[in-house]
Design an enzyme around this catalytic site. Structure first.
Site, short mmCIF file in Angstrom:
data_model
loop_
_atom_site.label_atom_id
_atom_site.label_comp_id
_atom_site.label_asym_id
_atom_site.label_seq_id
_atom_site.Cartn_x
_atom_site.Cartn_y
_atom_site.Cartn_z
N LYS A 174 -22.74 24.47 63.10
CA LYS A 174 -22.57 23.08 63.53
C LYS A 174 -23.78 22.29 63.04
O LYS A 174 -24.84 22.30 63.65
CB LYS A 174 -22.46 22.93 65.05
CG LYS A 174 -22.09 21.49 65.46
CD LYS A 174 -22.64 21.09 66.80
CE LYS A 174 -24.07 20.63 66.75
NZ LYS A 174 -24.27 19.34 65.99
N GLU A 249 -36.23 26.93 67.34
CA GLU A 249 -37.31 26.33 66.55
C GLU A 249 -37.32 24.87 66.94
O GLU A 249 -36.42 24.11 66.59
CB GLU A 249 -37.06 26.55 65.06
CG GLU A 249 -38.30 26.31 64.20
CD GLU A 249 -38.56 24.85 63.93
OE1 GLU A 249 -39.49 24.29 64.57
OE2 GLU A 249 -37.86 24.25 63.12
N CYS A 282 -41.11 18.54 62.17
CA CYS A 282 -41.65 19.08 63.42
C CYS A 282 -43.05 19.65 63.24
O CYS A 282 -43.80 19.76 64.21
CB CYS A 282 -40.70 20.15 63.98
SG CYS A 282 -40.25 21.43 62.79
N GLU A 382 -43.97 13.80 71.01
CA GLU A 382 -43.59 13.89 69.61
C GLU A 382 -42.89 12.59 69.21
O GLU A 382 -41.83 12.26 69.75
CB GLU A 382 -42.66 15.09 69.38
CG GLU A 382 -42.32 15.30 67.92
CD GLU A 382 -41.43 16.51 67.69
OE1 GLU A 382 -41.60 17.19 66.66
OE2 GLU A 382 -40.54 16.78 68.53
#
Length: 480
Positions: A174, A249, A282, A382
């Site tokens: 997906k 992750e 990231c 973040e």
């Protein structure tokens, strides 16, 4: 406009059984560039059933044959590299030159890395030579659900799909609904390579729909997810009832420790790394923590570098950065830039609003804040945009403490010409990856983090191991 595309289930392109239409938006101009279907429960069930049915035969397929198919995939990928680059650039805004070299190139790099690693991997080996028939078998975990993000589409798709396939797993992919076009091209490559029906299946959908359906599905043995820490927590909770393995992750808030003996290019290197891919990585070094003796010069250099970065449409050639992926991300980044101003950080480059002359497209001004303190929002959250926070430290111990003062632990960076100090930092920094003086980590090195940055490792041998179970056998007779 690209018309609605089908799902790839059990070796065929099929019409959705359920779900709704979804417009894919070109972030460079905010216009719809494609229409896809978001799958429903029936589509997810069909894909999982196909993967489950294909698993016994694929598990029994010799590893050499699985590797040979991966090599055919590599040939198909290389043959359609330009199609892939165009799809990625269109759907998520990577400038076309960067899309060709970095975004599309990452996929080829990882496919090749897994082929090399698989040829050396010992799937079966003797455990204790002093005990007759003592063996270790590495066997595929089963049916895996792969949920990938929009920011590095082929980097993440290949890290999951190729590792899982070589391990002997069957799968349902997906991709992000923000960047589905590249995964449709990739599915065509898997078909061209000749993978057996049911080994690889593609169902488009969003996290609330297909993502949750895969995470809770009783016939899915593992979820491998890349995305935000918030979503990772939700997936872990959703998967708990079926006790499936969950490999994550997740996000990061990378610290870049710059000591007073850092090389003269360290600050420029750090700024460009932070802003690369419009800050949508990231592992970006978004916290520049600078020793006080070189702090003022670092701030000045960082502002100059940020002000020199050009912003433009993804379709244009050149070394500029493109837009961020969508309106939601754009709004979040604008709010956080304003939050930095409101909380007292010193704005030295960029700021709120689009770059001068741009009134359409999700473009963000490359932004640098100085005099940031560890308690500020921009130092802790973040941002996932081209925004850098600069902080000062005095001693090595203080710098390490500031770097580690975060819920994340993906990648940290260090810039120093003192080898002994560099070695101390490599041990002291709490992250899954530490990069010193701009040195790459090496071919097929494991990618992954600690703390709220996740728990899995992707790439090379470690990436294959993520999809394997370890079986201990006694009394085995080799060759019988």
């Amino acid at each position: 406009m690209i018309e609605k595309r089908q799902f790839y289930i059990n070796g065929a392109w099929v019409n959705p059984l359920a779900g709704t239409d979804h417009n894919v938006i070109n972030p460079s101009n905010e216009e719809a560039c494609a229409i896809i279907s978001l799958g429903g429960q029936a589509d997810t069930d069909a894909a999982v059933a196909a993967a489950k049915a294909a698993f016994p035969a694929w598990m029994a397929t010799p590893v050499a044959d699985r590797i040979a198919l991966a090599e055919k995939l590599m040939a198909a990928y290389e043959a359609r590299a330009e199609d892939m680059a165009q799809a990625i650039s269109l759907e998520m805004g990577a400038p076309i030159d960067m899309s060709r070299s970095d975004q599309t190139g990452a996929g080829a790099y990882h496919i090749g890395g897994f082929i090399d690693a698989a040829k050396e991997f010992q799937f079966d080996h003797v455990h204790d030579p002093n005990t007759a028939g003592s063996m270790i078998f590495h066997e595929p975990i089963g049916v895996v659900g792969l949920i990938t993000p929009w920011n590095w589409p082929m980097n993440q798709v290949t890290l999951k799909v190729v590792a899982a396939a070589i391990a002997g797993c069957t799968m349902v992919l997906k991709p992000s609904e923000e960047s589905p076009l590249s995964s449709i091209v990739f599915a065509e490559m898997m078909e061209a390579a000749g993978f057996p029906a049911g080994v690889f299946n593609l169902v488009n959908g969003d996290g609330v729909g297909v993502g949750t359906q895969l995470s809770t599905h009783a016939d899915v043995d593992m979820i491998s997810f890349t995305g935000s820490s918030r979503a990772g927590k939700l997936i872990s909770k959703a998967a708990a009832d079926t006790l499936k393995r969950v490999s994550l992750e997740l996000g990061g808030k990378g610290a870049n420790l710059i000591f007073d003996d850092a090389d003269e290019k360290a600050v420029k290197r750090g700024v460009l790394h932070c802003m690369n891919n419009s800050g949508q990585s990231c592992n970006a070094p978004t916290r520049m923590i600078v020793q006080r003796g070189v702090y003022d010069q670092a701030v000045e250099t960082a502002a100059e570098v940020a002000n020199s970065i050009k912003v433009g449409p993804a379709s244009e050639n050149g070394r500029h950065i493109g837009p961020v992926v969508n309106e939601v991300q754009f709004g979040k980044i604008q709010d956080l830039i304003q939050k930095g101003i409101d909380e007292g950080a010193r704005l030295v480059a960029g700021g709120t609003g689009r770059p001068e002359g741009m009134n359409r497209g999700f473009y963000v001004r490359p932004t640098v804040f100085a005099d940031v303190t560890p308690d500020m929002t921009i130092a802790r959250e973040e941002i996932f945009g081209p925004v850098l926070s600069i902080m000062a430290f005095d001693t090595e111990e203080e710098g390490i403490a500031m770097a580690n003062d975060t819920v994340y632990g993906l990648t940290n960076y260090a810039q120093t010409q003192d080898p002994a100090r560099a070695n101390r930092l490599a041990r002291a920094l709490r992250a899954g990856m530490v990069e010193i003086n701009g040195q790459d980590r090496g071919a097929a090195a494991p990618f992954g983090g600690m703390k709220q940055s996740g728990n899995g490792r992707e790439g090379g041998t470690w990436g294959i191991e993520d999809f394997l179970e370890v079986k201990s056998v006694s009394g085995y007779t080799p060759g019988a």
